[in-house]
Design a protein around this motif. Sequence first.
Motif, short mmCIF file in Angstrom:
data_model
loop_
_atom_site.label_atom_id
_atom_site.label_comp_id
_atom_site.label_asym_id
_atom_site.label_seq_id
_atom_site.Cartn_x
_atom_site.Cartn_y
_atom_site.Cartn_z
N LYS A 115 -43.92 -40.08 -33.89
CA LYS A 115 -43.05 -41.08 -33.28
C LYS A 115 -41.95 -41.50 -34.26
N SER A 116 -42.28 -41.60 -35.53
CA SER A 116 -41.28 -41.96 -36.55
C SER A 116 -40.20 -40.89 -36.66
N VAL A 117 -40.60 -39.63 -36.64
CA VAL A 117 -39.62 -38.55 -36.70
C VAL A 117 -38.81 -38.49 -35.41
N ALA A 118 -39.45 -38.76 -34.27
CA ALA A 118 -38.72 -38.81 -33.00
C ALA A 118 -37.66 -39.90 -33.04
N LEU A 119 -38.02 -41.06 -33.56
CA LEU A 119 -37.06 -42.15 -33.67
C LEU A 119 -35.93 -41.78 -34.64
N LEU A 120 -36.28 -41.12 -35.74
CA LEU A 120 -35.26 -40.68 -36.70
C LEU A 120 -34.22 -39.79 -36.01
N PHE A 121 -34.69 -38.78 -35.27
CA PHE A 121 -33.74 -37.87 -34.61
C PHE A 121 -32.97 -38.56 -33.49
N THR A 122 -33.60 -39.50 -32.82
CA THR A 122 -32.90 -40.26 -31.79
C THR A 122 -31.76 -41.06 -32.42
N LEU A 123 -32.04 -41.72 -33.52
CA LEU A 123 -31.02 -42.53 -34.18
C LEU A 123 -29.92 -41.66 -34.81
N ILE A 124 -30.30 -40.52 -35.34
CA ILE A 124 -29.30 -39.62 -35.91
C ILE A 124 -28.36 -39.12 -34.82
N ALA A 125 -28.92 -38.64 -33.71
CA ALA A 125 -28.08 -38.15 -32.61
C ALA A 125 -27.22 -39.28 -32.04
N PHE A 126 -27.81 -40.45 -31.85
CA PHE A 126 -27.07 -41.60 -31.34
C PHE A 126 -25.92 -41.97 -32.28
N GLY A 127 -26.21 -42.01 -33.57
CA GLY A 127 -25.18 -42.32 -34.55
C GLY A 127 -24.05 -41.30 -34.55
N ASN A 128 -24.40 -40.04 -34.44
CA ASN A 128 -23.37 -39.00 -34.42
C ASN A 128 -22.52 -39.05 -33.16
N LEU A 129 -23.10 -39.50 -32.06
CA LEU A 129 -22.33 -39.64 -30.82
C LEU A 129 -21.45 -40.89 -30.84
N THR A 130 -21.98 -41.99 -31.34
CA THR A 130 -21.24 -43.25 -31.30
C THR A 130 -20.29 -43.43 -32.48
N ASP A 131 -20.50 -42.68 -33.55
CA ASP A 131 -19.61 -42.72 -34.71
C ASP A 131 -19.26 -41.27 -35.07
N TYR A 132 -18.70 -40.59 -34.10
CA TYR A 132 -18.44 -39.15 -34.19
C TYR A 132 -17.65 -38.79 -35.44
N GLY A 133 -16.64 -39.56 -35.76
CA GLY A 133 -15.72 -39.20 -36.82
C GLY A 133 -16.33 -39.17 -38.21
N THR A 134 -17.27 -40.05 -38.49
CA THR A 134 -17.83 -40.13 -39.85
C THR A 134 -18.49 -38.82 -40.25
N ASN A 135 -19.46 -38.38 -39.47
CA ASN A 135 -20.16 -37.14 -39.83
C ASN A 135 -19.37 -35.89 -39.45
N PHE A 136 -18.40 -36.04 -38.54
CA PHE A 136 -17.52 -34.90 -38.28
C PHE A 136 -16.75 -34.56 -39.55
N ALA A 137 -16.31 -35.56 -40.27
CA ALA A 137 -15.60 -35.32 -41.53
C ALA A 137 -16.49 -34.54 -42.50
N PHE A 138 -17.77 -34.87 -42.52
CA PHE A 138 -18.72 -34.15 -43.38
C PHE A 138 -18.76 -32.67 -42.99
N VAL A 139 -18.95 -32.40 -41.71
CA VAL A 139 -19.01 -31.02 -41.23
C VAL A 139 -17.71 -30.29 -41.53
N GLN A 140 -16.60 -30.95 -41.28
CA GLN A 140 -15.28 -30.37 -41.50
C GLN A 140 -15.10 -29.95 -42.97
N HIS A 141 -15.44 -30.84 -43.89
CA HIS A 141 -15.26 -30.53 -45.31
C HIS A 141 -16.23 -29.46 -45.79
N VAL A 142 -17.46 -29.50 -45.31
CA VAL A 142 -18.42 -28.47 -45.72
C VAL A 142 -17.97 -27.10 -45.24
N LEU A 143 -17.58 -26.99 -43.97
CA LEU A 143 -17.16 -25.70 -43.44
C LEU A 143 -15.86 -25.21 -44.09
N ALA A 144 -14.94 -26.12 -44.37
CA ALA A 144 -13.68 -25.73 -44.98
C ALA A 144 -13.84 -25.41 -46.46
#
Length: 163
Positions: A13-42
């Motif tokens: 349940k703790s890991v389920a909550l972790l992934f729920t919060l991670i996905a929720f955070g990435n959807l509601t604050d798309y730009g923050t972690n998008f910058a991470f992905v963008q810089h890593v790939l570039a």
Amino acid sequence: MIALRLSRIALTKSVALLFTLIAFGNLTDYGTNFAFVQHVLAMDTTFRSPGVMWRAITDPTLHHAAYILIIAWEAATAVLLWAGVMRLWSARGGTAAAWNAARGPAILGLTAGALLYGLGFLVVAGEWFSMWQSREWNGQASAAIFLTFIGLTLIHVSAAETE
């Protein structure tokens, strides 16, 4: 035996909550972690060695596609884990055979999570895209923490019970 089962359910349940919060955070604050992905790939904050820079992906469309894939993977992992929690909870008072049979979604979800952080972040991002070279955009330490938590839970849940 019930304490061991409750421990396995609580960790899943703790890991389920972790992934729920991670996905929720990435959807509601798309730009923050998008910058991470963008810089890593570039690979724009690595040592920029000509021997590896051919691996860099600089197309923003591919950056968004990769990030959407990551978010979808996180959400699917959360769904599998919550299904696993429900199945484990339903089997908590049953026989060892019923408990063992109920572990499938939890094991799949934990494996999916381990693959995201192990294969995705440590292997692909860390090594292929040389994320380890970046001071600003290096997620290896966080990935290792998540992978450890997920991996220990996977080992704990995967241990088969006998009557």
